[in-house]
Design a protein around this motif. Structure first.
Motif, PDB file in Angstrom:
ATOM      1  N   ILE A 193       0.637  -1.316  -0.022  1.00  0.00           N
ATOM      2  CA  ILE A 193      -0.021   0.191  -0.091  1.00  0.00           C
ATOM      3  C   ILE A 193       0.923   1.200   0.009  1.00  0.00           C
ATOM      4  O   ILE A 193       2.042   1.318   0.786  1.00  0.00           O
ATOM      5  N   SER A 194       0.431   1.917  -0.872  1.00  0.00           N
ATOM      6  CA  SER A 194       1.084   3.447  -0.701  1.00  0.00           C
ATOM      7  C   SER A 194       0.587   4.382   0.408  1.00  0.00           C
ATOM      8  O   SER A 194      -0.497   4.573   0.642  1.00  0.00           O
ATOM      9  N   THR A 195       1.739   4.688   1.246  1.00  0.00           N
ATOM     10  CA  THR A 195       1.192   5.726   2.563  1.00  0.00           C
ATOM     11  C   THR A 195       1.730   7.198   2.146  1.00  0.00           C
ATOM     12  O   THR A 195       1.216   7.785   3.260  1.00  0.00           O
ATOM     13  N   GLY A 196       2.164   7.558   1.238  1.00  0.00           N
ATOM     14  CA  GLY A 196       2.251   8.866   1.030  1.00  0.00           C
ATOM     15  C   GLY A 196       3.356   9.087  -0.015  1.00  0.00           C
ATOM     16  O   GLY A 196       3.733   8.295  -0.590  1.00  0.00           O
ATOM     17  N   MET A 197       4.038  10.570   0.016  1.00  0.00           N
ATOM     18  CA  MET A 197       4.992  10.831  -0.912  1.00  0.00           C
ATOM     19  C   MET A 197       6.180  11.298  -0.310  1.00  0.00           C
ATOM     20  O   MET A 197       6.170  11.880   0.854  1.00  0.00           O
ATOM     21  N   ASP A 198       7.254  11.025  -0.718  1.00  0.00           N
ATOM     22  CA  ASP A 198       8.345  11.530  -0.304  1.00  0.00           C
ATOM     23  C   ASP A 198       9.476  12.306  -1.380  1.00  0.00           C
ATOM     24  O   ASP A 198       9.089  12.149  -2.549  1.00  0.00           O
ATOM     25  N   LYS A 199      10.280  13.340  -0.840  1.00  0.00           N
ATOM     26  CA  LYS A 199      10.936  13.926  -1.837  1.00  0.00           C
ATOM     27  C   LYS A 199      12.653  13.587  -1.764  1.00  0.00           C
ATOM     28  O   LYS A 199      13.096  13.506  -0.600  1.00  0.00           O
ATOM     29  N   ILE A 200      13.017  13.223  -2.907  1.00  0.00           N
ATOM     30  CA  ILE A 200      14.431  12.755  -2.700  1.00  0.00           C
ATOM     31  C   ILE A 200      15.150  13.910  -3.649  1.00  0.00           C
ATOM     32  O   ILE A 200      15.145  14.230  -4.969  1.00  0.00           O
ATOM     33  N   GLU A 201      16.328  14.453  -3.044  1.00  0.00           N
ATOM     34  CA  GLU A 201      17.137  15.357  -3.605  1.00  0.00           C
ATOM     35  C   GLU A 201      18.274  14.486  -4.433  1.00  0.00           C
ATOM     36  O   GLU A 201      18.836  13.795  -3.719  1.00  0.00           O
ATOM     37  N   GLY A 202      18.431  15.027  -5.607  1.00  0.00           N
ATOM     38  CA  GLY A 202      19.462  14.525  -6.587  1.00  0.00           C
ATOM     39  C   GLY A 202      20.533  15.509  -7.228  1.00  0.00           C
ATOM     40  O   GLY A 202      20.277  16.845  -6.624  1.00  0.00           O
ATOM     41  N   PRO A 203      21.352  15.366  -7.751  1.00  0.00           N
ATOM     42  CA  PRO A 203      22.235  16.213  -8.556  1.00  0.00           C
ATOM     43  C   PRO A 203      21.624  17.293  -9.138  1.00  0.00           C
ATOM     44  O   PRO A 203      22.174  18.426  -9.244  1.00  0.00           O
ATOM     45  N   ILE A 204      20.608  16.951  -9.913  1.00  0.00           N
ATOM     46  CA  ILE A 204      20.150  17.918 -10.638  1.00  0.00           C
ATOM     47  C   ILE A 204      18.892  18.476 -10.252  1.00  0.00           C
ATOM     48  O   ILE A 204      18.421  19.669 -10.467  1.00  0.00           O
ATOM     49  N   GLY A 205      18.071  17.740  -9.319  1.00  0.00           N
ATOM     50  CA  GLY A 205      17.044  18.490  -8.680  1.00  0.00           C
ATOM     51  C   GLY A 205      16.184  17.400  -7.662  1.00  0.00           C
ATOM     52  O   GLY A 205      16.961  16.525  -7.437  1.00  0.00           O
TER      53      GLY A 205
END
Length: 86
Positions: A61-73
């Motif tokens: 089950i999907s429980t939410g969203m996460d933001k992942i920082e990368g080298p481009i954005g």
């Protein structure tokens, strides 16, 4: 049958392994892939296959969203967990 080799279809085995990985708690796909590679280094799914398995099977089950920082954005990714009601 060769000892140590299972006749189990690939998706069933991968799903069972994903369930073991997600017993540790909710994770985003990158964390799932990292944990999967640590435990089974020779047999990990591709990211697209991983996403398909997680979204199409009721035990996840999907429980939410996460933001992942990368080298481009930054990218938004879903957080997945085991569905306790199944």
């Amino acid at each position: 049958m060769i000892e140590g080799v299972s006749n189990m279809p690939k998706n069933i085995q991968t799903i069972q392994r994903l369930e073991k990985v997600l017993e540790q708690g909710p994770m985003n796909p990158h964390e799932i892939m990292y944990a999967y590679k640590q435990r089974w280094p020779k047999h990990q799914p591709t990211m697209s296959r991983l996403g398909n398995l997680l979204s199409r099977h009721p035990q996840f089950i999907s429980t939410g969203m996460d933001k992942i920082e990368g080298p481009i954005g930054a990218d938004k990714v879903k957080i997945w967990a085991l569905n306790q009601t199944v």
